[in-house]
Motif scaffolding. Structure first.
Motif, PDB file in Angstrom:
ATOM      1  N   PRO A  74      -0.912  20.957  -2.362  1.00  0.00           N
ATOM      2  CA  PRO A  74      -1.845  20.161  -1.777  1.00  0.00           C
ATOM      3  C   PRO A  74      -2.887  19.745  -2.467  1.00  0.00           C
ATOM      4  CG  PRO A  74      -2.122  22.547  -1.393  1.00  0.00           C
ATOM      5  CD  PRO A  74      -0.827  22.476  -2.389  1.00  0.00           C
ATOM      6  N   ASN A  75      -3.004  20.054  -3.853  1.00  0.00           N
ATOM      7  CA  ASN A  75      -4.149  19.555  -4.468  1.00  0.00           C
ATOM      8  C   ASN A  75      -3.706  19.341  -5.910  1.00  0.00           C
ATOM      9  OD1 ASN A  75      -4.055  22.250  -5.621  1.00  0.00           O
ATOM     10  ND2 ASN A  75      -5.740  22.715  -4.175  1.00  0.00           N
ATOM     11  N   GLY A  76      -4.599  18.915  -6.904  1.00  0.00           N
ATOM     12  CA  GLY A  76      -4.282  18.795  -8.113  1.00  0.00           C
ATOM     13  C   GLY A  76      -3.958  17.193  -8.612  1.00  0.00           C
ATOM     14  N   PRO A  77      -3.768  16.911  -9.865  1.00  0.00           N
ATOM     15  CA  PRO A  77      -3.801  15.567 -10.334  1.00  0.00           C
ATOM     16  C   PRO A  77      -2.647  14.730  -9.646  1.00  0.00           C
ATOM     17  CG  PRO A  77      -4.018  17.278 -12.081  1.00  0.00           C
ATOM     18  CD  PRO A  77      -3.701  17.914 -10.824  1.00  0.00           C
ATOM     19  N   GLY A  78      -1.711  15.379  -9.278  1.00  0.00           N
ATOM     20  CA  GLY A  78      -0.426  14.609  -8.805  1.00  0.00           C
ATOM     21  C   GLY A  78      -0.823  13.983  -7.263  1.00  0.00           C
ATOM     22  N   MET A  79      -1.509  14.961  -6.473  1.00  0.00           N
ATOM     23  CA  MET A  79      -2.169  14.440  -5.120  1.00  0.00           C
ATOM     24  C   MET A  79      -2.990  13.484  -5.288  1.00  0.00           C
ATOM     25  SD  MET A  79      -1.242  15.060  -1.986  1.00  0.00           S
ATOM     26  CE  MET A  79      -2.235  14.558  -0.705  1.00  0.00           C
ATOM     27  N   VAL A  80      -3.991  13.648  -6.239  1.00  0.00           N
ATOM     28  CA  VAL A  80      -5.094  12.658  -6.224  1.00  0.00           C
ATOM     29  C   VAL A  80      -4.558  11.310  -6.695  1.00  0.00           C
ATOM     30  CG1 VAL A  80      -7.042  12.232  -7.960  1.00  0.00           C
ATOM     31  CG2 VAL A  80      -6.619  14.768  -7.037  1.00  0.00           C
ATOM     32  N   LEU A  81      -3.625  11.310  -7.831  1.00  0.00           N
ATOM     33  CA  LEU A  81      -2.999  10.061  -8.152  1.00  0.00           C
ATOM     34  C   LEU A  81      -2.086   9.431  -7.037  1.00  0.00           C
ATOM     35  CD1 LEU A  81      -1.816  10.875 -11.623  1.00  0.00           C
ATOM     36  CD2 LEU A  81      -4.052   9.285 -11.079  1.00  0.00           C
ATOM     37  N   ASP A  94       1.398  -1.499  14.290  1.00  0.00           N
ATOM     38  CA  ASP A  94      -0.098  -1.801  14.270  1.00  0.00           C
ATOM     39  C   ASP A  94      -0.629  -1.917  12.664  1.00  0.00           C
ATOM     40  OD1 ASP A  94      -0.086   0.737  13.311  1.00  0.00           O
ATOM     41  OD2 ASP A  94      -1.571   1.480  14.439  1.00  0.00           O
ATOM     42  N   THR A  95       0.469  -2.092  12.071  1.00  0.00           N
ATOM     43  CA  THR A  95       0.108  -2.329  10.488  1.00  0.00           C
ATOM     44  C   THR A  95      -0.302  -1.364   9.849  1.00  0.00           C
ATOM     45  OG1 THR A  95      -2.140  -3.328  10.496  1.00  0.00           O
ATOM     46  CG2 THR A  95      -0.361  -4.923  10.971  1.00  0.00           C
ATOM     47  N   SER A  96      -0.303  -0.063  10.465  1.00  0.00           N
ATOM     48  CA  SER A  96      -0.788   1.093   9.632  1.00  0.00           C
ATOM     49  C   SER A  96       0.627   1.795   9.096  1.00  0.00           C
ATOM     50  CB  SER A  96      -1.381   2.332  10.565  1.00  0.00           C
ATOM     51  OG  SER A  96      -0.416   2.531  11.337  1.00  0.00           O
ATOM     52  N   GLY A  97       0.508   2.589   8.315  1.00  0.00           N
ATOM     53  CA  GLY A  97       1.589   3.245   7.716  1.00  0.00           C
ATOM     54  C   GLY A  97       1.490   4.635   7.247  1.00  0.00           C
ATOM     55  N   VAL A  98       2.192   5.381   6.783  1.00  0.00           N
ATOM     56  CA  VAL A  98       2.021   6.526   5.976  1.00  0.00           C
ATOM     57  C   VAL A  98       3.470   6.992   5.171  1.00  0.00           C
ATOM     58  CG1 VAL A  98       3.411   7.740   8.034  1.00  0.00           C
ATOM     59  CG2 VAL A  98       1.628   9.173   6.597  1.00  0.00           C
ATOM     60  N   THR A  99       3.129   7.560   4.062  1.00  0.00           N
ATOM     61  CA  THR A  99       3.907   8.120   2.980  1.00  0.00           C
ATOM     62  C   THR A  99       3.783   9.603   2.983  1.00  0.00           C
ATOM     63  OG1 THR A  99       3.668   6.037   1.771  1.00  0.00           O
ATOM     64  CG2 THR A  99       4.686   7.846   0.664  1.00  0.00           C
ATOM     65  N   HIS A 149       1.026  -1.187  -0.160  1.00  0.00           N
ATOM     66  CA  HIS A 149       0.115   0.126   0.297  1.00  0.00           C
ATOM     67  C   HIS A 149       0.793   1.450  -0.144  1.00  0.00           C
ATOM     68  CE1 HIS A 149      -3.704   2.316   1.315  1.00  0.00           C
ATOM     69  NE2 HIS A 149      -2.780   3.130   1.820  1.00  0.00           N
ATOM     70  N   GLU A 150       1.661   1.245   0.929  1.00  0.00           N
ATOM     71  CA  GLU A 150       2.557   2.553   1.113  1.00  0.00           C
ATOM     72  C   GLU A 150       3.730   2.599  -0.093  1.00  0.00           C
ATOM     73  OE1 GLU A 150       1.842   4.782   2.953  1.00  0.00           O
ATOM     74  OE2 GLU A 150       0.324   3.603   4.146  1.00  0.00           O
ATOM     75  N   GLY A 151       3.996   1.423  -0.507  1.00  0.00           N
ATOM     76  CA  GLY A 151       4.886   1.590  -1.727  1.00  0.00           C
ATOM     77  C   GLY A 151       4.236   1.970  -3.182  1.00  0.00           C
ATOM     78  N   GLY A 152       2.597   1.825  -3.221  1.00  0.00           N
ATOM     79  CA  GLY A 152       2.119   2.410  -4.112  1.00  0.00           C
ATOM     80  C   GLY A 152       1.741   3.635  -4.077  1.00  0.00           C
ATOM     81  N   HIS A 153       1.870   4.342  -2.850  1.00  0.00           N
ATOM     82  CA  HIS A 153       1.973   5.833  -2.751  1.00  0.00           C
ATOM     83  C   HIS A 153       3.193   6.571  -3.180  1.00  0.00           C
ATOM     84  CE1 HIS A 153      -1.943   6.176  -0.988  1.00  0.00           C
ATOM     85  NE2 HIS A 153      -1.632   5.764   0.160  1.00  0.00           N
ATOM     86  N   ALA A 154       4.196   5.856  -2.819  1.00  0.00           N
ATOM     87  CA  ALA A 154       5.667   6.302  -3.095  1.00  0.00           C
ATOM     88  C   ALA A 154       5.987   6.163  -4.527  1.00  0.00           C
ATOM     89  CB  ALA A 154       6.623   5.446  -2.331  1.00  0.00           C
ATOM     90  N   ALA A 170       3.897   8.853  -6.364  1.00  0.00           N
ATOM     91  CA  ALA A 170       4.387  10.118  -5.781  1.00  0.00           C
ATOM     92  C   ALA A 170       5.765  10.655  -6.729  1.00  0.00           C
ATOM     93  CB  ALA A 170       4.975  10.196  -4.308  1.00  0.00           C
ATOM     94  N   LEU A 171       6.455   9.658  -6.842  1.00  0.00           N
ATOM     95  CA  LEU A 171       7.565   9.787  -7.740  1.00  0.00           C
ATOM     96  C   LEU A 171       7.301   9.905  -9.381  1.00  0.00           C
ATOM     97  CD1 LEU A 171       9.925   7.107  -6.230  1.00  0.00           C
ATOM     98  CD2 LEU A 171      10.166   9.479  -6.154  1.00  0.00           C
ATOM     99  N   LEU A 172       6.323   9.099  -9.750  1.00  0.00           N
ATOM    100  CA  LEU A 172       5.883   9.392 -11.044  1.00  0.00           C
ATOM    101  C   LEU A 172       5.203  10.508 -11.461  1.00  0.00           C
ATOM    102  CD1 LEU A 172       4.405   5.715 -11.652  1.00  0.00           C
ATOM    103  CD2 LEU A 172       6.371   6.756 -12.787  1.00  0.00           C
TER     104      LEU A 172
END
Length: 234
Positions: free
Chosen positions: A82-89, A71-76, A48-53, A56-58
């Motif tokens: 703070p908005n726009g296509p890059g943030m949405v994707l 607790d098996t949570s994560g954050v990237t 999941h977090e790898g997908g975000h990462a 973000a690079l792309l």
């Protein structure tokens, strides 16, 4: 280099149908039952977090790091508009990543490219390790990466194939359950900062639409992944 490439792309014989079916049942049991799921869910968080990462690079956002928690949570952590296509994707990619990775793994497995699959996973884990920003995250990636490396170096080809099958099914099935859990939390108003709710704030569509989209992609991935691995064909 030619020898290394030949080793990576070598093709293994197709597994027996019963091996594919037993692997699917084993992965389904891990995802369906509470205790094994709690133990293994962290692997889905890595995807999941790898997908975000990766997204973000792309999309050329600045990637500041990844944190994986006990607790098996994560954050990237990313920086940029703070908005726009890059943030949405970037927000969209997390819940889709395990299922899409499982689908890619199913394709490689169907092609018999087990060695290439294992080394691709290892490369993915090494890249994530370079981006990790907390001790627990580094530890879980080192343990997981060490297990994958040991599998590639010391396990017989048949064992590698079985583990690859179970891992592929696990990604496909494991991509579904967190989405169901997310919706349950949203109904209880316990996930106000979930990816779906962040997407709702970034776009004109409600959070429930994104949960439905996540679930649709996950379900299609399971069906198409099962078709690719074709477990019922002798």
């Amino acid at each position: 280099m030619d020898m290394l490439w030949a080793h990576l792309i070598k093709v293994q014989p197709d597994p027996d149908p019963w091996v594919v079916l037993v692997s699917a049942l084993a992965a389904l049991a891990v995802v369906a039952f509470r205790t094994p799921w709690q133990v293994s869910r962290g692997l889905i968080t890595i995807a999941h977090e790898g997908g975000h990462a990766v997204m973000a690079l792309l999309t050329r956002r600045k990637l500041e790091g990844i944190r994986l928690h006990s607790d098996t949570s994560g954050v990237t952590l990313t920086r940029g508009r703070p908005n726009g296509p890059g943030m949405v994707l970037t927000a969209l990619a997390g819940y889709l990543a395990p299922s899409l990775l499982g689908l890619a793994a199913a394709w490689l497995t169907e092609q018999g490219r087990i060695t290439l699959l294992i080394w691709s996973v290892l490369l993915f884990l090494v890249c994530m390790l370079l981006l990790i920003r907390n001790l627990y995250g580094a530890l879980i990636l080192l343990v997981t990466g060490g297990a994958v490396f040991a599998l590639s170096m010391y396990a017989p080809a048949q064992i590698q194939q079985v583990v690859a099958l179970v891992a592929t099914w696990f990604l496909l099935f494991g991509g579904v359950r967190p989405i169901v859990e997310l919706q349950r939390k949203r109904r209880r108003r316990q996930a106000r900062d979930s990816d779906a709710d962040q997407l709702a704030r970034l776009t004109f569509l409600p959070g429930g639409f994104y949960v439905f989209f996540f679930l649709l992609v996950a379900a299609v991935s399971v069906v198409f992944g099962a078709y690719l691995m074709n477990p019922l064909t002798p």
